[in-house]
Design a protein around this motif. Structure first.
Motif, short mmCIF file in Angstrom:
data_model
loop_
_atom_site.label_atom_id
_atom_site.label_comp_id
_atom_site.label_asym_id
_atom_site.label_seq_id
_atom_site.Cartn_x
_atom_site.Cartn_y
_atom_site.Cartn_z
N SER A 179 -17.14 11.22 8.38
CA SER A 179 -17.53 11.73 9.76
C SER A 179 -18.09 13.12 9.55
N PRO A 180 -19.31 13.06 9.30
CA PRO A 180 -20.04 14.60 8.98
C PRO A 180 -20.00 15.25 10.22
N LEU A 181 -20.60 16.67 10.27
CA LEU A 181 -20.81 17.40 11.14
C LEU A 181 -21.67 16.68 12.38
N ALA A 182 -22.84 15.95 12.03
CA ALA A 182 -23.61 15.36 12.99
C ALA A 182 -22.99 14.33 13.89
N ILE A 183 -22.34 13.50 13.20
CA ILE A 183 -21.48 12.50 14.09
C ILE A 183 -20.27 13.04 14.77
N SER A 184 -19.61 14.03 14.31
CA SER A 184 -18.63 14.67 15.34
C SER A 184 -19.25 15.35 16.41
N TYR A 185 -20.22 16.06 16.17
CA TYR A 185 -20.80 16.78 17.16
C TYR A 185 -21.42 15.85 18.34
N ILE A 186 -22.12 14.75 17.84
CA ILE A 186 -22.57 13.79 18.87
C ILE A 186 -21.63 13.12 19.69
N LYS A 187 -20.14 12.78 18.96
CA LYS A 187 -19.17 12.29 19.69
C LYS A 187 -18.83 13.26 20.86
N PHE A 188 -18.59 14.49 20.30
CA PHE A 188 -18.13 15.34 21.24
C PHE A 188 -19.20 15.44 22.59
N LEU A 189 -20.34 15.46 22.42
CA LEU A 189 -21.39 15.41 23.45
C LEU A 189 -21.40 14.40 24.29
N LEU A 190 -21.31 13.20 23.62
CA LEU A 190 -21.08 12.03 24.55
C LEU A 190 -19.83 12.04 25.29
N GLY A 191 -18.77 12.40 24.57
CA GLY A 191 -17.68 12.61 25.59
C GLY A 191 -17.88 13.34 26.75
N TYR A 192 -18.16 14.48 26.41
CA TYR A 192 -18.52 15.45 27.47
C TYR A 192 -19.55 14.90 28.68
N ALA A 193 -20.46 14.19 28.17
CA ALA A 193 -21.54 13.66 29.11
C ALA A 193 -20.89 12.50 30.10
N ILE A 194 -20.05 11.47 29.36
CA ILE A 194 -19.38 10.58 29.95
C ILE A 194 -18.41 11.16 30.98
N TRP A 195 -17.65 12.27 30.64
CA TRP A 195 -16.66 12.96 31.66
C TRP A 195 -17.15 13.32 32.81
N LYS A 196 -18.52 14.08 32.38
CA LYS A 196 -18.99 14.77 33.58
C LYS A 196 -19.91 13.68 34.37
N ASN A 197 -20.02 12.55 34.01
CA ASN A 197 -20.59 11.42 34.74
C ASN A 197 -19.54 10.61 35.50
N GLY A 198 -18.29 11.15 35.27
CA GLY A 198 -17.13 10.66 36.23
C GLY A 198 -16.22 9.41 35.71
N GLU A 199 -16.27 9.50 34.32
CA GLU A 199 -15.59 8.42 33.58
C GLU A 199 -14.72 9.04 32.49
N PRO A 200 -13.58 9.78 32.76
CA PRO A 200 -12.84 10.55 31.97
C PRO A 200 -12.16 9.60 30.98
N GLY A 201 -11.87 8.61 31.48
CA GLY A 201 -10.85 7.70 30.58
C GLY A 201 -11.70 7.12 29.37
N ARG A 202 -13.09 6.87 29.74
CA ARG A 202 -13.89 6.58 28.53
C ARG A 202 -14.30 7.65 27.45
N ALA A 203 -14.09 8.96 28.21
CA ALA A 203 -14.46 10.02 27.42
C ALA A 203 -13.40 10.75 26.51
N ALA A 204 -12.13 10.27 26.85
CA ALA A 204 -10.89 10.93 25.96
C ALA A 204 -11.12 10.76 24.44
N GLU A 205 -11.22 9.48 24.31
CA GLU A 205 -11.22 9.24 22.56
C GLU A 205 -12.50 9.81 22.03
N LEU A 206 -13.52 9.79 22.58
CA LEU A 206 -14.73 10.43 22.12
C LEU A 206 -14.65 11.88 21.59
N PHE A 207 -13.92 12.48 22.99
CA PHE A 207 -13.80 13.88 22.99
C PHE A 207 -12.99 14.31 21.69
N GLU A 208 -11.65 13.81 21.74
CA GLU A 208 -10.65 14.08 20.53
C GLU A 208 -11.27 13.81 19.05
#
Length: 259
Positions: A179-208
């Motif tokens: 899980s290098p930097l690139a994967i971690s950063y993309i997961k964070f961004l994906l969690g952020y986008a999903i959260w802001k798109n109105g799906e916090p449940g899906r975002a939580a695991e990616l964010f963390e």
């Protein structure tokens, strides 16, 4: 950099280019700028094929220190050189970096235009599965991430999500075991986008997962990490409340209290 240090460096463009990059990585930006200028002068005299790459690197250095007009000037020069040489991938990289410059200047329509052009050139299979470029996996992944970041900046989260999913797929194919930097950063961004798109449940695991990966790969004072932690705290506060167990349970979040 002292005169004695400079005297030890071979007087050729490639050596100064490498030194400029090393200074840039170490955040020694004044030394990096001087070394880039020296490298570009020598590479131009030598007629080196690497001159556009040096200009490109110099542009990314200027973006890091928020000298966006200087960045635009050298990135445009690199683009013109690559266009003259019919360097398809190089042109895509120049568009990608011009997108980053425009994003820094909050010129979002320009940023999106350049980012879309870069993805079309570097990742043509996104729209035409029969087409492929010679861009590296990292170049393709970065182009997709830049486009997604720009769409997030425009509050187009739904449009950012597919690009991040594609970038994450590329990152995992290159680094399947870790899980290098690139994967971690993309997961964070994906969690952020999903959260802001109105799906916090899906975002939580990616964010963390993204935050944990960033914590393991960068300094706790790294700007990328501190910005990501602030966004994650905002997410936890919104979902669970600012004083909830969930909002306080990750110890490294407490380091940013009061900031």
């Amino acid at each position: 950099m002292t005169s004695q240090e400079r005297a030890k460096i071979p007087n050729d463009g490639a050596s100064w280019f490498k030194l400029a990059v090393a200074f840039q990585i170490s955040a020694r930006y004044k030394d990096s700028e001087r070394a880039y200028k020296k490298a570009v002068r020598l590479l131009k005299t030598e007629g080196s094929e690497s001159m556009s790459d040096a200009l490109d690197g110099m542009g990314t250095m200027y973006v890091q220190i928020r000298k966006y007009e200087k960045a635009r000037t050298v990135e445009t020069e690199a683009l013109l050189i690559r266009e003259a040489k019919h360097d398809a991938v190089g042109v895509g990289l120049s568009w990608m970096h011009l997108a980053l410059v425009s994003l820094g200047q909050h010129r979002l329509p320009d940023a999106e235009m350049f980012a879309e052009m870069a993805v079309h050139r570097l990742v043509p299979e996104r729209t035409n599965p029969t087409m492929h470029s010679t861009a590296t996996a990292d170049e393709k992944m970065t182009a997709l991430v830049y486009l997604a970041e720009i769409r997030c900046a425009q509050v187009h989260y739904d449009d950012a999500i597919p690009e991040l999913v594609a970038a994450l797929g590329i990152a995992k194919s290159v680094h399947p075991a870790g899980s290098p930097l690139a994967i971690s950063y993309i997961k964070f961004l994906l969690g952020y986008a999903i959260w802001k798109n109105g799906e916090p449940g899906r975002a939580a695991e990616l964010f963390e997962s993204g935050i944990r990966g960033l914590q393991a790969t960068v300094s706790p004072t790294h700007p990328t990490f501190t910005a990501a932690v602030r966004q994650y705290k905002a997410f936890l506060n919104e979902i669970h409340g600012p004083h909830s167990v969930e909002a306080r349970r990750l110890g490294f979040l407490n380091e940013l209290d009061g900031h």
